[in-house]
Design an enzyme around this catalytic site. Structure first.
Site, mmCIF file in Angstrom:
data_model
loop_
_atom_site.group_PDB
_atom_site.id
_atom_site.type_symbol
_atom_site.label_atom_id
_atom_site.label_comp_id
_atom_site.label_asym_id
_atom_site.label_seq_id
_atom_site.Cartn_x
_atom_site.Cartn_y
_atom_site.Cartn_z
ATOM 1 N N CYS A 97 0.856 -1.188 0.000
ATOM 2 C CA CYS A 97 0.000 0.000 0.000
ATOM 3 C C CYS A 97 0.889 1.233 0.000
ATOM 4 O O CYS A 97 1.875 1.276 0.754
ATOM 5 C CB CYS A 97 -0.864 -0.028 1.262
ATOM 6 S SG CYS A 97 -1.981 1.369 1.405
ATOM 7 N N HIS A 139 -9.001 -4.153 -1.370
ATOM 8 C CA HIS A 139 -8.017 -3.364 -0.619
ATOM 9 C C HIS A 139 -8.346 -1.874 -0.714
ATOM 10 O O HIS A 139 -8.383 -1.171 0.300
ATOM 11 C CB HIS A 139 -6.616 -3.654 -1.186
ATOM 12 C CG HIS A 139 -5.534 -2.782 -0.641
ATOM 13 N ND1 HIS A 139 -4.518 -3.260 0.144
ATOM 14 C CD2 HIS A 139 -5.306 -1.450 -0.767
ATOM 15 C CE1 HIS A 139 -3.727 -2.249 0.488
ATOM 16 N NE2 HIS A 139 -4.175 -1.136 -0.064
ATOM 17 N N GLU A 140 -8.595 -1.393 -1.942
ATOM 18 C CA GLU A 140 -8.873 0.042 -2.103
ATOM 19 C C GLU A 140 -10.181 0.428 -1.418
ATOM 20 O O GLU A 140 -10.287 1.488 -0.805
ATOM 21 C CB GLU A 140 -8.903 0.426 -3.586
ATOM 22 C CG GLU A 140 -7.599 0.223 -4.334
ATOM 23 C CD GLU A 140 -6.371 0.807 -3.662
ATOM 24 O OE1 GLU A 140 -6.490 1.793 -2.917
ATOM 25 O OE2 GLU A 140 -5.277 0.246 -3.869
HETATM 26 NI NI NI Z 1 -3.702 0.893 0.047
#
Ligand code: NI
Length: 170
Positions: A97, A139-140
């Protein structure tokens, strides 16, 4: 266009939940262009979420054409107010990330998801995504709810890995 500053862990703002976008207009599209430029300027990111640059609106960009190994994908996705409507299967995979630049971690995600969102014109969009693209979207979208992959590790001791260098994806 502008490259925006990325908030990094442990910035408390990354825990803030984002609000739904009300109107998809030129102002929003100009912001999304900056968000996109910020993603592209980063080292090998396959996605970015608006709250990572301090804008707490439900917008993510995902692009899995940039992975080192080719994966099934829909090209560059601009998802406004995304909602997952179906989750299938589970898989463990490694995630990184831009807001957690020094680490990667193993996270369990659905293997495939169905989702709906608005596109850049404010039109409804429905998609079915699998594998790495499904992982990237999950994830986003976590960022929109104030969650980082760090929050999803089963064990910090076994599932968190220090990066030597943030590797370029190509
Ligand atoms: Ni991220």
């Amino acid at each position: 266009m502008a490259v925006l500053e990325i908030l990094t862990y442990p910035d408390e703002r990354l825990k803030q939940a984002s609000q739904p976008v009300g109107t998809v207009d030129e102002v929003l599209r100009a912001f999304i262009a900056d968000l996109e430029e910020t993603m592209d300027a980063g080292p090998g990111g396959v996605g970015i979420a608006a709250p990572q640059v301090g804008c707490f609106e439900r917008i993510v960009i995902v692009d899995c054409t940039r992975t080192r190994k080719p994966v099934p994908n829909h090209g560059r996705l601009y998802l406004i107010n995304p909602e997952i409507t179906k989750w299938d299967g589970m898989a463990v995979g490694r995630e990184g990330c831009m807001s957690v630049p020094d680490y990667t971690g193993n996270v369990i995600r659905a293997e495939a998801v169905s989702l709906k969102a608005l596109d850049l014109q404010g039109q409804p969009l429905e998609l079915r995504c699998e594998g790495f693209e499904a992982r990237a979207i999950q994830h986003e979208m976590d960022h929109l709810d104030g969650l980082l992959f760090l929050d999803r590790l089963v064990s910090r001791r076994n599932d968190l890995f220090k990066r030597k260098v943030y590797q370029q994806s190509k």
